[in-house]
Design an enzyme around this catalytic site. Structure first.
Site, short mmCIF file in Angstrom:
data_model
loop_
_atom_site.label_atom_id
_atom_site.label_comp_id
_atom_site.label_asym_id
_atom_site.label_seq_id
_atom_site.Cartn_x
_atom_site.Cartn_y
_atom_site.Cartn_z
N GLN A 50 44.88 31.49 35.71
CA GLN A 50 45.78 31.37 37.25
C GLN A 50 44.76 30.93 38.49
O GLN A 50 44.69 30.22 38.76
CB GLN A 50 45.39 32.97 37.17
CG GLN A 50 45.72 33.37 39.12
CD GLN A 50 46.32 34.39 38.50
OE1 GLN A 50 47.55 35.10 38.34
NE2 GLN A 50 45.56 34.89 39.03
N HIS A 84 41.09 48.02 41.33
CA HIS A 84 39.96 49.00 41.26
C HIS A 84 38.37 47.93 41.61
O HIS A 84 38.92 47.08 42.70
CB HIS A 84 40.30 48.84 39.20
CG HIS A 84 39.93 46.99 39.09
ND1 HIS A 84 39.69 46.16 39.33
CD2 HIS A 84 41.19 46.73 38.60
CE1 HIS A 84 40.04 44.76 39.20
NE2 HIS A 84 40.65 45.12 38.31
N GLY A 110 37.04 45.76 41.29
CA GLY A 110 37.14 44.02 40.54
C GLY A 110 37.74 43.37 42.33
O GLY A 110 37.43 42.71 42.61
N HIS A 111 39.01 44.06 42.61
CA HIS A 111 39.92 43.69 43.78
C HIS A 111 38.62 43.80 45.27
O HIS A 111 38.78 42.99 45.30
CB HIS A 111 40.91 44.48 43.67
CG HIS A 111 42.05 44.73 42.82
ND1 HIS A 111 42.16 45.47 42.40
CD2 HIS A 111 42.77 43.22 42.40
CE1 HIS A 111 43.08 44.99 40.68
NE2 HIS A 111 43.38 43.61 41.30
N LEU A 141 37.35 44.89 34.41
CA LEU A 141 37.62 45.55 34.84
C LEU A 141 39.66 45.00 34.94
O LEU A 141 39.86 43.68 35.65
CB LEU A 141 37.10 46.12 36.50
CG LEU A 141 36.09 46.90 36.70
CD1 LEU A 141 35.84 47.37 37.46
CD2 LEU A 141 36.01 47.57 35.40
N SER A 142 40.13 45.80 34.53
CA SER A 142 41.85 45.50 34.60
C SER A 142 42.51 46.33 34.84
O SER A 142 42.45 47.92 34.76
CB SER A 142 41.90 44.70 33.62
OG SER A 142 43.41 44.70 33.37
#
Ligand code: AMP
Length: 283
Positions: A158, A38, A40-41, A189-190
């Site tokens: 993480q 998405h 975000g990536h 976003l996920s």
């Protein structure tokens, strides 16, 4: 038509793909993902392009970071669409190892992170998670040998665990955290947002809204425990089961009550229906 990135599926092919870049002295960036890409990536890829000559995006749904009762089997897999998006984003290489390439028969080594990985946040609810993440990220770093690796602040614990691991293992990679990309209504976003029903999607922004309000109130000096308790109640009223909403030291993730004791990060995890969402915000 944007140029399709080179797709490598085994370590020898990856090495062969990267060695000409390295011979020319080009800087290599790595963006590790589990696919189902998405915005975000894609923001991580864009940031990677600013910091390196070549961008490698890994796509690997890592089995060792899922517990048997979690969503490894149903995790969204959209490889062809992902590759198209990565071509548009001008990624050079997609490192999409087969499970056998990543974990060959007889694989027997695991990294056991401590510190931020044992602070009672994600680790409390997913005890297997950071061991799986640290092991696969260490392998990705060894395979790609990037100069820089980009991670989202969305997965804040993480990010701290990976930063510490790279430091502790003397890995020659700069770990960079990129701010969370959000929907207009604030929802982070996920890939897992795809699991939400329309009704769940409608209430999901409560997480971001509570984080923002709580950060403001704590900054103004209100006692954090009271603010967080009210936040937990508001999230529960919206229909979520709250795993945690906590104020932690932004680097060590140790419990912290007041800004006098260091920078504060608020972190939340909560489940609605079958979907577990996480989010976080700096105070
Ligand atoms: P994932 O594929 O979910 O494992 O995520 C791969 C990388 O993308 C991780 O470094 C995530 O933190 C990052 N990421 C996921 N969602 C977002 C987001 N909304 N904004 C920025 N980075 C993100």
């Amino acid at each position: 038509m944007p140029r399709r990135p080179i797709i490598a599926r085994t370590v020898p092919v990856l090495r062969k793909t990267l060695s000409p870049f390295r011979r020319k002295g080009e800087r290599i960036a790595l963006v590790p993902t589990m696919g189902a890409l998405h915005q975000g990536h894609l923001t991580l890829v864009k940031e990677a392009r600013k910091r390196a000559d070549r961008v490698v995006v890994s796509i690997f749904v890592n089995p060792t970071q899922f517990a048997p009762n979690e969503d490894f089997g149903s995790y969204p897999r959209t490889f062809d669409t992902d590759v198209k998006a990565l071509a548009e984003a001008k990624a050079d290489v997609v490192w999409a190892p087969t499970p056998q390439a990543m974990y060959p028969e007889g694989f027997a080594t695991r990294i056991a992170p401590e510190g931020a990985a044992l602070t009672g946040l994600e680790d409390k609810f997913r005890p297997h998670f950071f061991g799986g993440v640290a092991t696969v990220v260490a392998k990705l770093f060894t395979q790609v040998q990037p100069d820089v690796a980009l991670f989202g602040q969305k997965d804040y614990q993480q990010l701290q665990v990976v930063t510490q691991m790279a430091k502790d293992l003397d890995l020659a990679v700069k770990v960079v955290g990129i701010p969370t990309v959000r929907e207009k209504d604030g929802l982070a976003l996920s890939s897992r947002n795809a699991y939400l029903s329309a009704a769940e999607r409608a209430v999901a922004p409560v997480l971001a809204r509570v984080l923002k309000a709580a950060a403001q109130r704590i900054k103004q000096g209100e006692p954090s425990e009271m603010v967080l308790e009210e936040g937990r109640a508001e999230i529960a009223r919206a229909g979520f089961a709250v795993d945690y909403l906590e104020a932690r030291h932004a680097v060590t993730l140790a419990p912290i009550a007041s800004l006098k004791d260091g920078p504060i990060r608020l972190l939340v995890a909560a489940k609605i229906g079958k979907t577990r969402l996480i989010d976080n915000l700096g105070v």
